[in-house]
Scaffold this active site. Sequence first.
Site, PDB file in Angstrom:
ATOM      1  N   LYS A 116       1.045  -1.193   0.118  1.00 26.48           N
ATOM      2  CA  LYS A 116      -0.283  -0.358   0.012  1.00 26.48           C
ATOM      3  C   LYS A 116       0.818   1.156  -0.023  1.00 26.48           C
ATOM      4  O   LYS A 116       1.657   1.507   1.360  1.00 26.48           O
ATOM      5  CB  LYS A 116      -0.980   0.351   1.330  1.00 26.48           C
ATOM      6  CG  LYS A 116      -2.104   0.495   1.219  1.00 26.48           C
ATOM      7  CD  LYS A 116      -2.093   2.083   0.370  1.00 26.48           C
ATOM      8  CE  LYS A 116      -1.494   2.687   1.985  1.00 26.48           C
ATOM      9  NZ  LYS A 116      -1.132   4.520   1.630  1.00 26.48           N
ATOM     10  N   GLU A 169       9.538   0.744  10.881  1.00 25.39           N
ATOM     11  CA  GLU A 169      11.045   2.050  10.954  1.00 25.39           C
ATOM     12  C   GLU A 169      10.317   3.412  11.094  1.00 25.39           C
ATOM     13  O   GLU A 169       8.849   4.183   9.883  1.00 25.39           O
ATOM     14  CB  GLU A 169      11.212   2.132  10.180  1.00 25.39           C
ATOM     15  CG  GLU A 169      12.718   2.830   9.695  1.00 25.39           C
ATOM     16  CD  GLU A 169      13.845   2.741   7.961  1.00 25.39           C
ATOM     17  OE1 GLU A 169      14.432   4.043   8.082  1.00 25.39           O
ATOM     18  OE2 GLU A 169      12.719   2.573   7.280  1.00 25.39           O
ATOM     19  N   CYS A 208      13.447  10.187   7.458  1.00 29.99           N
ATOM     20  CA  CYS A 208      13.599   9.655   9.094  1.00 29.99           C
ATOM     21  C   CYS A 208      15.455  10.472   9.805  1.00 29.99           C
ATOM     22  O   CYS A 208      14.798  10.121  10.673  1.00 29.99           O
ATOM     23  CB  CYS A 208      13.374   8.509   9.240  1.00 29.99           C
ATOM     24  SG  CYS A 208      14.043   7.350   7.912  1.00 29.99           S
ATOM     25  N   GLU A 241      10.063  16.410  15.668  1.00 31.37           N
ATOM     26  CA  GLU A 241      10.255  15.371  14.397  1.00 31.37           C
ATOM     27  C   GLU A 241       9.604  16.948  13.237  1.00 31.37           C
ATOM     28  O   GLU A 241       8.689  16.928  12.972  1.00 31.37           O
ATOM     29  CB  GLU A 241      10.181  14.232  14.086  1.00 31.37           C
ATOM     30  CG  GLU A 241      10.841  13.810  12.754  1.00 31.37           C
ATOM     31  CD  GLU A 241      10.496  12.512  11.768  1.00 31.37           C
ATOM     32  OE1 GLU A 241      11.206  11.760  11.308  1.00 31.37           O
ATOM     33  OE2 GLU A 241       9.465  12.105  12.316  1.00 31.37           O
TER      34      GLU A 241
END
Length: 492
Positions: A175, A250, A284, A383
């Site tokens: 997906k 992750e 990331c 973040e």
Amino acid sequence: MTKLNHLIGGEQVEPASGDFFESTNPATRQPLYLAARGDAADIELAVAAAKRTFEDPRWRDLSQTRRGHLLRRLGDLIAENAEELARMETQDNGKLLREMRGQLATLPDYYHYYAGLADKIHGDVVPTSDRTVLNYTSREPLGVVGAITPWNSPMTLTSSKLAPALCAGNTVVVKPSEYTSATLLRLGELALEAGFPPGAVNVVTGFGAEAGQALVDHRDLAKISFTGSTATGSRIAAATAGRFIGSTLELGGKSPNIVFEDANIPNAAMGVVAGIFAAAGQTCIAGSRVFAHRSVHDELLDRVSERAERIRMGDPMDEATEIGPLAFEEQRDKVAGYVDLGRSEGARVLAGGRSSDGGLGGYFYEPTILVDVDNSMRVVREEIFGPVVAIMPFDTEEEVTRLANDTEYGLAAGVWTTNLARAHRMAARLDAGTVWVNTYRAMSPMSPRQGFKTSGVGVEHGTETMKEYTRLKSVWINTSEEPVADPFILRS
């Protein structure tokens, strides 16, 4: 406008709802294509196709060596179509074409690596105290694996899941992010061309709340592998734990990049720039927190600032461009909101700090440096996922270790020093799954990658990841024909 359907069971399948959604070029805001808007009905078809293929003897009984041949062929096809894939991904998410060409040049290595590993997956013979009893272990594929992948590096991050999953003998339902559907549909087509049976690789496009959630919740799924935000990862972990199936996650990061007084400062400055401004900060592992020893802080700041102000922002298809747009409008607005928050917290914007259309009408944001910051500020703790770096001074190794580890994340870290003993000390003390010394963003399919703390669960890359995509079976065989002397005593 071109309509892209799902890829299910080797066929182009229209969405069950009949609905499509528009994908646009983030550099220009111009429409690219319409993608199928998948939902639970489409996921049901895809998982059923993957399950049929997994149980089909033509795939189930295929030798491990033959699976390796298929993976090698897929890697070769990616190499043959690299330019097409690079351009598709650049148009979809705004990454630099030259960066995508670099990624596509190395991406076949993922498939070639796991092609070579396919027939090296084996168990062991376990010694027992009774020599008439043979005990051995074997590793078996799990079944249907769901892969949910993000928009920042769809080809690379999907390959880090797809290659080992297929290597182990699983089948996969992918997906993609709703922002980047095209390249993964093309990847599914290449898998068919490579010789993988229909249903081994299925791609259902759509939104997380509709298609993604349906995939996570599907009763026939054996595992989920997800790359994305920590918040979404937490929900996936809860859902899979409740059904006792595995998950590899992750997740986010707020990685420290530490420059010591004995570092090569010109190299460190370029490492800082690469760590945060490459891919417009949409990684990331971005080195978004920079700690510079007080004695070299000003020099490093000057060098990074000077380079940030010279970064050429514009059309990602232009070879001269150094930073492209953010992937979509909401992401650009999120980054702008964080910079405004930083100002309100007392941070000073030394460079950048403004949205732009890049001269193309797109979702651009200037490379931004925040100073007069500390670890308590939200812009330092949360973040941002954009080209925004906070640079802070430190005085001692003990202090910077504490500051670097003072975060909920633990994905990556950078250390810049010429002191070998210090390099090893810092590598041991930093709470991060990957530590780079005198480099940043280096990566290989051979090197395992794992996040600590809220940065993830499980391992990607390397031989270790094969444990994520197999289950271990222990087999006991009595080789003796003698009757059991005492049925109430266990044999060992």
